[in-house]
Scaffold this motif. Structure first.
Motif, PDB file in Angstrom:
ATOM      1  N   THR B  79       3.775   3.872 -19.930  1.00 39.06           N
ATOM      2  CA  THR B  79       2.655   2.941 -19.794  1.00 39.06           C
ATOM      3  C   THR B  79       1.918   3.098 -18.464  1.00 39.06           C
ATOM      4  O   THR B  79       0.727   2.851 -18.395  1.00 39.06           O
ATOM      5  CB  THR B  79       3.127   1.486 -19.946  1.00 39.06           C
ATOM      6  OG1 THR B  79       4.180   1.252 -19.018  1.00 39.06           O
ATOM      7  CG2 THR B  79       3.622   1.213 -21.358  1.00 39.06           C
ATOM      8  N   ALA B  80       2.648   3.529 -17.428  1.00 40.68           N
ATOM      9  CA  ALA B  80       1.980   3.643 -16.123  1.00 40.68           C
ATOM     10  C   ALA B  80       2.725   4.591 -15.193  1.00 40.68           C
ATOM     11  O   ALA B  80       3.930   4.814 -15.346  1.00 40.68           O
ATOM     12  CB  ALA B  80       1.864   2.269 -15.466  1.00 40.68           C
ATOM     13  N   LEU B  81       1.983   5.131 -14.253  1.00 38.39           N
ATOM     14  CA  LEU B  81       2.554   5.955 -13.187  1.00 38.39           C
ATOM     15  C   LEU B  81       2.077   5.387 -11.854  1.00 38.39           C
ATOM     16  O   LEU B  81       0.894   5.102 -11.690  1.00 38.39           O
ATOM     17  CB  LEU B  81       2.075   7.409 -13.304  1.00 38.39           C
ATOM     18  CG  LEU B  81       2.545   8.215 -14.511  1.00 38.39           C
ATOM     19  CD1 LEU B  81       1.775   9.528 -14.601  1.00 38.39           C
ATOM     20  CD2 LEU B  81       4.035   8.490 -14.415  1.00 38.39           C
ATOM     21  N   HIS B  82       3.002   5.216 -10.935  1.00 37.12           N
ATOM     22  CA  HIS B  82       2.656   4.707  -9.607  1.00 37.12           C
ATOM     23  C   HIS B  82       2.994   5.781  -8.590  1.00 37.12           C
ATOM     24  O   HIS B  82       4.070   6.369  -8.655  1.00 37.12           O
ATOM     25  CB  HIS B  82       3.445   3.433  -9.294  1.00 37.12           C
ATOM     26  CG  HIS B  82       3.225   2.333 -10.288  1.00 37.12           C
ATOM     27  ND1 HIS B  82       2.319   1.336 -10.088  1.00 37.12           N
ATOM     28  CD2 HIS B  82       3.784   2.103 -11.498  1.00 37.12           C
ATOM     29  CE1 HIS B  82       2.326   0.520 -11.128  1.00 37.12           C
ATOM     30  NE2 HIS B  82       3.215   0.960 -12.000  1.00 37.12           N
ATOM     31  N   VAL B  83       2.096   6.015  -7.654  1.00 38.74           N
ATOM     32  CA  VAL B  83       2.293   7.075  -6.666  1.00 38.74           C
ATOM     33  C   VAL B  83       2.337   6.466  -5.260  1.00 38.74           C
ATOM     34  O   VAL B  83       1.459   5.679  -4.891  1.00 38.74           O
ATOM     35  CB  VAL B  83       1.145   8.110  -6.748  1.00 38.74           C
ATOM     36  CG1 VAL B  83       1.390   9.257  -5.791  1.00 38.74           C
ATOM     37  CG2 VAL B  83       0.977   8.609  -8.175  1.00 38.74           C
ATOM     38  N   PHE B  84       3.375   6.847  -4.511  1.00 37.38           N
ATOM     39  CA  PHE B  84       3.535   6.335  -3.146  1.00 37.38           C
ATOM     40  C   PHE B  84       3.664   7.486  -2.159  1.00 37.38           C
ATOM     41  O   PHE B  84       4.293   8.493  -2.460  1.00 37.38           O
ATOM     42  CB  PHE B  84       4.812   5.485  -3.024  1.00 37.38           C
ATOM     43  CG  PHE B  84       4.939   4.410  -4.058  1.00 37.38           C
ATOM     44  CD1 PHE B  84       4.394   3.153  -3.838  1.00 37.38           C
ATOM     45  CD2 PHE B  84       5.603   4.653  -5.242  1.00 37.38           C
ATOM     46  CE1 PHE B  84       4.512   2.160  -4.792  1.00 37.38           C
ATOM     47  CE2 PHE B  84       5.721   3.657  -6.215  1.00 37.38           C
ATOM     48  CZ  PHE B  84       5.178   2.400  -5.981  1.00 37.38           C
ATOM     49  N   ALA B  85       3.079   7.308  -0.989  1.00 41.12           N
ATOM     50  CA  ALA B  85       3.245   8.258   0.106  1.00 41.12           C
ATOM     51  C   ALA B  85       3.744   7.457   1.296  1.00 41.12           C
ATOM     52  O   ALA B  85       3.008   6.666   1.873  1.00 41.12           O
ATOM     53  CB  ALA B  85       1.923   8.944   0.415  1.00 41.12           C
ATOM     54  N   GLU B  86       5.008   7.647   1.650  1.00 44.70           N
ATOM     55  CA  GLU B  86       5.685   6.748   2.599  1.00 44.70           C
ATOM     56  C   GLU B  86       5.094   6.760   4.008  1.00 44.70           C
ATOM     57  O   GLU B  86       5.199   5.783   4.728  1.00 44.70           O
ATOM     58  CB  GLU B  86       7.179   7.090   2.668  1.00 44.70           C
ATOM     59  CG  GLU B  86       7.412   8.532   3.103  1.00 44.70           C
ATOM     60  CD  GLU B  86       8.872   8.905   3.252  1.00 44.70           C
ATOM     61  OE1 GLU B  86       9.727   8.100   2.889  1.00 44.70           O
ATOM     62  OE2 GLU B  86       9.131  10.013   3.764  1.00 44.70           O
ATOM     63  N   ARG B  87       4.489   7.865   4.395  1.00 43.68           N
ATOM     64  CA  ARG B  87       3.931   7.923   5.756  1.00 43.68           C
ATOM     65  C   ARG B  87       2.410   7.856   5.783  1.00 43.68           C
ATOM     66  O   ARG B  87       1.798   8.141   6.808  1.00 43.68           O
ATOM     67  CB  ARG B  87       4.411   9.189   6.471  1.00 43.68           C
ATOM     68  CG  ARG B  87       5.865   9.092   6.913  1.00 43.68           C
ATOM     69  CD  ARG B  87       6.291  10.364   7.602  1.00 43.68           C
ATOM     70  NE  ARG B  87       7.739  10.458   7.661  1.00 43.68           N
ATOM     71  CZ  ARG B  87       8.465  10.090   8.710  1.00 43.68           C
ATOM     72  NH1 ARG B  87       7.872   9.622   9.778  1.00 43.68           N
ATOM     73  NH2 ARG B  87       9.777  10.197   8.686  1.00 43.68           N
ATOM     74  N   ASN B  88       1.790   7.519   4.692  1.00 46.16           N
ATOM     75  CA  ASN B  88       0.352   7.233   4.736  1.00 46.16           C
ATOM     76  C   ASN B  88       0.167   5.834   5.306  1.00 46.16           C
ATOM     77  O   ASN B  88       1.042   4.985   5.140  1.00 46.16           O
ATOM     78  CB  ASN B  88      -0.240   7.280   3.321  1.00 46.16           C
ATOM     79  CG  ASN B  88      -0.691   8.678   2.922  1.00 46.16           C
ATOM     80  OD1 ASN B  88      -0.377   9.655   3.576  1.00 46.16           O
ATOM     81  ND2 ASN B  88      -1.423   8.750   1.836  1.00 46.16           N
ATOM     82  N   PRO B  89      -0.976   5.573   5.967  1.00 50.39           N
ATOM     83  CA  PRO B  89      -1.184   4.212   6.491  1.00 50.39           C
ATOM     84  C   PRO B  89      -1.118   3.161   5.388  1.00 50.39           C
ATOM     85  O   PRO B  89      -0.690   2.029   5.634  1.00 50.39           O
ATOM     86  CB  PRO B  89      -2.579   4.265   7.109  1.00 50.39           C
ATOM     87  CG  PRO B  89      -3.022   5.680   7.092  1.00 50.39           C
ATOM     88  CD  PRO B  89      -2.069   6.494   6.307  1.00 50.39           C
ATOM     89  N   ARG B  90      -1.546   3.516   4.193  1.00 49.05           N
ATOM     90  CA  ARG B  90      -1.371   2.632   3.039  1.00 49.05           C
ATOM     91  C   ARG B  90      -0.529   3.405   2.035  1.00 49.05           C
ATOM     92  O   ARG B  90      -1.036   4.308   1.369  1.00 49.05           O
ATOM     93  CB  ARG B  90      -2.725   2.259   2.427  1.00 49.05           C
ATOM     94  CG  ARG B  90      -3.596   1.460   3.375  1.00 49.05           C
ATOM     95  CD  ARG B  90      -4.857   0.939   2.709  1.00 49.05           C
ATOM     96  NE  ARG B  90      -5.783   0.447   3.719  1.00 49.05           N
ATOM     97  CZ  ARG B  90      -6.779   1.176   4.224  1.00 49.05           C
ATOM     98  NH1 ARG B  90      -7.002   2.398   3.788  1.00 49.05           N
ATOM     99  NH2 ARG B  90      -7.559   0.668   5.147  1.00 49.05           N
ATOM    100  N   PRO B  91       0.737   3.044   1.929  1.00 48.26           N
ATOM    101  CA  PRO B  91       1.647   3.882   1.140  1.00 48.26           C
ATOM    102  C   PRO B  91       1.360   3.901  -0.367  1.00 48.26           C
ATOM    103  O   PRO B  91       1.757   4.836  -1.038  1.00 48.26           O
ATOM    104  CB  PRO B  91       3.032   3.301   1.432  1.00 48.26           C
ATOM    105  CG  PRO B  91       2.775   1.957   2.008  1.00 48.26           C
ATOM    106  CD  PRO B  91       1.434   1.967   2.640  1.00 48.26           C
ATOM    107  N   LEU B  92       0.683   2.881  -0.867  1.00 41.84           N
ATOM    108  CA  LEU B  92       0.368   2.899  -2.297  1.00 41.84           C
ATOM    109  C   LEU B  92      -0.865   3.772  -2.507  1.00 41.84           C
ATOM    110  O   LEU B  92      -1.969   3.410  -2.101  1.00 41.84           O
ATOM    111  CB  LEU B  92       0.121   1.484  -2.818  1.00 41.84           C
ATOM    112  CG  LEU B  92      -0.172   1.405  -4.314  1.00 41.84           C
ATOM    113  CD1 LEU B  92       0.992   1.911  -5.147  1.00 41.84           C
ATOM    114  CD2 LEU B  92      -0.534   0.000  -4.727  1.00 41.84           C
TER     115      LEU B  92
END
Lengths: 106, 149
Positions: B79-92
């Protein structure tokens, strides 16, 4: 008004999976950038983009500053019957955009 | 989850690290963000194919593709995919939702990566199932470190 390119096959067989490719022209300002005179450029990204086919939502993207400028998206939909693929989006400033392409399904 | 509320929290989490020293962005707790989405359920590891270059030459635009093998039927679908980048200023980074007319759980885009880090993908499957993978990526020219450089 932002500009976009939408690519879908003009024709498809019923039940076939078809790729939809989309390129929206938008700077996707992160809010971390500064002008030459030091003024911060406010964040402004396409935060919501929705794709409908035959009036039904098939794909939706909620995006932040982590999406590159001029967002590119490619995804797959099932060609069920002839209809329009409609892409609509809105950015942080509230500017809206829309682009549509028909698919003829046989 | 209300996206606004979620992004707000994500921005707050990020705000503490958005300082002059952005070059040393600390890794943020993606686990907490994941838990907020899954409602505390622990995702199963693996079962997601991520295409991401091992070394990204330009952090401003990194080709990125996620695929989850799935029949995409009414009973068994992503139903959905969520992508995170832990060291981006906004991780979502983004959330992608697939409607009933989606043929595959497959999406390609281009992402921004602030520094060398781990990218996390969370997949939401029908029946309240979750999957998660992490992928390390090296970034040679980083994105969004204008401030304080």
């Amino acid at each position: 008004m932002a500009i976009a390119r939408l690519q879908v096959p003009a024709t498809a067989r019923a039940g076939e999976a078809v790729e939809v490719r989309l390129l929206v022209q938008h700077p996707m300002e992160t809010g971390f950038r500064r002008e030459a005179d030091g003024r911060a450029v406010p964040m402004n990204v396409v935060n919501r983009l929705s794709v409908t086919y035959g009036g039904e939502e098939v794909f939706r993207a909620e995006m932040g500053s982590g999406i590159a400028a001029n967002p590119y998206l490619a995804f797959w939909i099932v060609a069920k019957s002839s209809g329009e693929v409609v892409v609509e989006w809105v950015d942080d400033k509230g500017d809206k955009g829309r682009v549509a392409q028909p698919i003829a399904v046989s | 989850m209300k996206r606004r509320a979620f992004l707000g929290t994500a921005a707050l989490l990020g705000a503490s690290s958005v300082t002059r020293a952005q070059k040393l962005l600390p890794a943020q707790d993606v686990g907490a963000l994941v838990a907020r989405i899954t409602g505390g359920a622990v995702p199963e590891r693996g079962g997601i194919e991520v295409e991401l270059p091992p070394i990204a030459e330009n952090g401003n635009s990194v080709p990125f593709r996620v695929r989850v093998p799935s029949p995409m039927s009414a009973a068994d679908r992503v139903t959905a995919l969520h992508v995170f980048a832990e060291r981006n200023p906004r991780p979502l980074v983004a959330a992608f939702h697939f409607g009933p007319g989606a043929a595959k759980a497959d999406v390609a885009t281009r992402i921004r990566l602030a520094v060398e880090q781990k990218v996390t993908v969370l997949a939401s499957l029908s029946g309240g199932r979750w999957r998660l993978v992490e992928r390390p990526v090296l970034v040679t020219a980083a994105a969004c470190i204008d401030e304080g450089v």
